[in-house]
Design an enzyme around this catalytic site. Structure first.
Site, PDB file in Angstrom:
ATOM      1  N   CYS A  57      -3.229  -0.515  37.999  1.00  0.00           N
ATOM      2  CA  CYS A  57      -1.881  -0.311  38.514  1.00  0.00           C
ATOM      3  C   CYS A  57      -0.988  -1.435  38.026  1.00  0.00           C
ATOM      4  CB  CYS A  57      -1.889  -0.287  40.036  1.00  0.00           C
ATOM      5  SG  CYS A  57      -0.264  -0.039  40.739  1.00  0.00           S
ATOM      6  N   LEU A  58      -0.348  -1.210  36.949  1.00  0.00           N
ATOM      7  CA  LEU A  58       0.558  -2.238  36.454  1.00  0.00           C
ATOM      8  C   LEU A  58       1.596  -1.611  35.553  1.00  0.00           C
ATOM      9  CD1 LEU A  58      -1.072  -4.361  33.634  1.00  0.00           C
ATOM     10  CD2 LEU A  58      -2.067  -2.275  34.483  1.00  0.00           C
TER      11      LEU A  58
END
Lengths: 648, 151
Positions: free
Chosen positions: B87-88
């Site tokens: 998640c980035l």
């Protein structure tokens, strides 16, 4: 087509015109005159033209009385390029300009002997240029060996129009046009762009389908295009979910780079270069429903209020709505969606304008806050009902206080009294309750902070109507553990700090229920010995008057005040009755102080006792004190009407 | 928006991102993809075959896709908890834009394999190692590749 015209077809001139109308369907032939026609030459320059509209000299509207349509004269020729430095605000980049009208009349000896009669008309092209262009018709006619020249000439005009008749597309050589034409030209440009936009096809980046411009929306600020359906879908979802931060251009990386296209008006976007947040007017333009946009505005405003540390919340526990100062009231009341952009703009500046620095002494007029939800007017500083500009109150800023400061604050509340004139706090170390302020030399009662007549100070303690009747010697040994015999003082804090204790702490708020009073008496060290007759609640009067919280002046000043007042305790002139033990004790104040009292008219209604004093002081100044009824200070009445300032 | 997903999926079939192959996990569910990634050259993942599940939320494309590594990978930006979440960047909720595409998301994933972002790591220990002891990082990552990402 009329009979005349048909007949005239034989004429070479008419033949040329009908050929021409086949090429240019927009050519308008004059039905009454077969040898004349008009045609609009569109002006859509390849490169946009910079146009500068000088501000009107008088600022009162158009300087020229003639309407722009009346003739082509005043467009620009009468106004040569002014040396004035073009104002960036009035500099516009236009891609579409109103057409130039060409009127053709062919004389009978055309083309062999006479050139065509050509006249050009334009609202914006300077006369000199029009004359030059007209002259070029003759030259062309000669060059072509005096033959039919119309097609070549119109073609030449179109070409010149594509170059904007030689007007440079550089900003430095902007064409100056009368400001009267400003709206017309900008509107024309906008409409032309919109028409082109609607005819074009775009691939919507969300649904990935090609869509006609007519069902697409182009972002006002960045120019990205998406289909209306997808935008509605997305923004509606955002607004329903409360995620108003995402209501911005949905193109990837939009707003992250600095090189942005100018907005649709051709004017460079002046603000929010990086923030692509959509304004309510654009959302309505997409369109979203009025209700959704209203919710958006509401949520935006709420977010702004919540992120603004100067926001004050309504102290009424059942409301707790955001309330702001007088300044913002107007903004909050303004529900006009269209104006919201400016509003947001102002809101962003506001924290500086309205810097409500709790450390600085807030100006009196800035203390008034009116709850936007329940319209309750209260003081931003003490959170009590609005007490007027001239009342010095006790700021609540516990969050900023250290434990030591807080304890000191508590102590000051508990063991000091304040001067009715200058509000300096003082602590009595010993003696009677007739005080003389160390600062302003006012005479006052230590118990209730009432102003005392210098010439007859003890009347206050000898009047059976007063709450301080026969209490001159109460607290003889001083107020506070460290100064006397351990009297708990006049003001018991509720201690509990729920962050919304404005009213709990509000000493002016008196509960109706007797229970809390009784409790308080039991709690008090000396309270139980003489409960007051419930009928009169005589202690109330002193609560009311004594308890406007001591001013939260810097602790140092307060301490100095304490020290000073100690010395200032007036020597008591004991009279016969004064020595008797007081019938009731002011510890009773603890009760009212503790109980929450969210009565609607709350503090505001109870303010008058203090005003009564002020009124009295005014009367004194005017030597009219005889007119004053000491009952104005109030005592035995529970009736709210009592608290009204009497008119005399 | 199934139309968009269909289109994106079809485009990825005809023009798959480098080193990747996109399929549906089950024939009839357009919202669940499985992406097979060949470890890019010159990375410790080279020679490995990695399976990544891409779950498109019902709100897609208004919400970003969820990416799970089914194959264990030694990488500072992938959780090592059996879920393999990532998640980035623009895969984050706040940064994903509805007009962002899966092709770009997958390209981003591949780019991360080539160049991890240790400053935005889910596994700080691996990030630390990547920053300060690149040799050791390479060694472990390579070892994991041979152990878990067998073709």
């Amino acid at each position: 087509m009329s009979h005349d015209l048909e007949e005239a077809e034989e004429d070479e001139r008419a033949l040329e015109l009908s050929t021409l109308s086949a090429i240019y369907p927009e050519l308008l032939r004059d039905p009454s005159d077969p040898v004349s026609a008009t045609i609009d030459i569109p002006v859509d320059p390849v490169r946009p033209v910079f146009v500068f509209f000088p501000p009107t000299s008088d600022g009162m509207g158009p300087s020229l009385p003639t309407p722009p349509e009346s003739d082509g004269k005043h467009a620009g020729s009468d106004e040569p390029l002014r040396p004035a430095i073009p104002d960036a605000l009035e500099m516009h980049e236009l891609s579409h300009l109103p057409p130039v009208q060409l009127r053709i009349n062919l004389p009978s000896t055309y083309p062999t002997e006479q050139p065509p009669e050509l006249s050009l008309k334009s609202v914006w092209v300077p006369e000199t240029i029009l004359t030059r262009l007209e002259g070029e018709g003759n030259i062309l006619w000669e060059e072509l060996g005096r033959s039919q020249v119309l097609f070549a000439y119109i073609d030449h005009l179109c070409e010149a129009a594509g170059e904007a008749f030689g007007f440079s597309s550089s900003k430095a050589k902007a064409i100056t046009i009368s400001p009267e034409l400003r709206i017309g030209l900008l509107d024309y440009d906008l409409k032309a762009k919109q028409a082109i936009f609607e005819k074009a096809t775009y691939e919507c980046g969300v649904c990935l389908e090609p869509k006609r411009g007519a069902i697409c929306h182009r972002m006002n600020l960045c120019g990205h295009v998406f289909c209306v359906e997808c935008l509605q879908d997305f923004y509606n979802t955002c607004i329903v979910e409360g995620d108003v931060g995402s209501v911005k251009c949905i193109a990837p990386k939009c707003g992250q780079d600095d090189n942005l296209p100018a907005n649709l008006n051709g004017a460079p976007s002046k603000r929010r270069k990086r923030d692509r947040t959509l304004g309510p007017s654009e959302l309505l333009q997409i369109p979203l429903t009025q209700g959704t946009v209203q919710r958006y505005v509401m949520l935006k405003r709420k977010n702004a209020l919540e992120s603004d540390r100067t926001t004050v919340y309504c102290p009424r526990q059942w409301c707790q709505g955001p309330a702001r100062s007088k300044k913002t009231e107007a903004l909050d009341r303004d529900e006009d969606l269209e104006s919201d952009e400016e509003q947001q703009h102002e809101e962003s500046k506001e924290p500086q304008d309205n810097a409500n620095d709790p450390d600085s002494q807030t100006q009196p007029t800035e203390r008034l806050a009116v709850c936007t939800q329940c319209a309750y007017a209260f003081c931003k500083v003490c959170k009590a009902g609005w007490h007027g500009d001239f009342y010095i109150c006790d700021p609540k800023r516990k969050a900023k206080m250290t434990a030591e400061e807080e304890a000191s604050e508590e102590y000051i509340k508990l063991h000091t009294s304040h001067c009715p004139t200058c509000n300096a706090t003082s602590q009595k170390t010993h003696g009677c309750n007739h005080m003389i302020c160390f600062k302003c030399s006012s005479h006052f009662c230590y118990l209730c902070s009432s102003w005392l007549d210098q010439n007859n100070p003890y009347e206050h303690f000898n009047n059976p109507k007063k709450g301080c009747f026969q209490r001159l010697w109460e607290l003889e040994a001083g107020d506070g553990d460290d100064v006397g015999r351990g009297f708990a003082g006049g003001y018991e804090s509720d201690g509990g700090d729920d962050g919304f204790d404005g009213q709990d702490d509000n000493p002016l708020a008196i509960p109706d229920d007797v229970d809390s009073d009784d409790e308080a008496f039991e709690d008090g060290p000396r309270g139980a010995q003489a409960a007051p007759p419930p009928r009169n609640h005589p202690h109330r009067q002193q609560v009311v008057v004594r308890l406007p919280p001591p001013p939260r002046i810097q602790a140092a000043i307060a301490r100095r005040a304490v020290a000073g007042a100690v010395a200032a305790a007036a020597p008591a002139q004991v009279n016969a009755e004064a020595g008797q033990p007081p019938p009731e004790v002011r510890i009773a104040q603890a009760g009212p102080v503790r109980a929450p009292a969210p009565r609607p008219r709350g503090g505001a209604a109870r303010r008058p006792p203090v005003e009564g004093l002020q009124r009295f002081l005014e009367l004194v100044q005017n030597d009219e004190e005889d007119e004053w009824d000491s009952d104005e200070l109030g005592d035995e009445s529970d009736d709210d009407d009592f608290w009204q300032i009497p008119f005399r | 928006m199934t139309k968009r997903i269909t289109k994106e999926f079809a485009d990825l079939q005809t023009e798959p991102p480098e080193d990747m192959k996109v399929d549906l996990i089950t024939e009839n569910d357009l919202f669940k993809w499985v992406v097979t990634i060949n470890g890019p050259k010159d990375t410790p993942y080279a020679g490995g075959l990695f399976l990544v599940h891409v779950i498109l939320p019902n709100e897609y494309p208004f919400k970003p896709p969820v990416i799970n590594w089914k194959t264990k990978i030694y990488h500072p930006n992938v959780t090592n908890d059996g879920k393999g979440t990532m998640c980035l960047g623009f895969l984050r909720d706040g940064e994903w834009k509805p007009s962002s595409r899966m092709a770009a998301a997958l390209e981003y994933v591949r780019q991360l394999m080539i160049e991890p972002v240790p400053d935005d790591a889910v596994d700080p220990a691996i990030a630390e190692e990547y920053k300060n002891n690149r040799k050791q990082f390479f060694k472990t990552a390579k070892q994991w590749t041979t152990t878990y990402a067998k073709p």
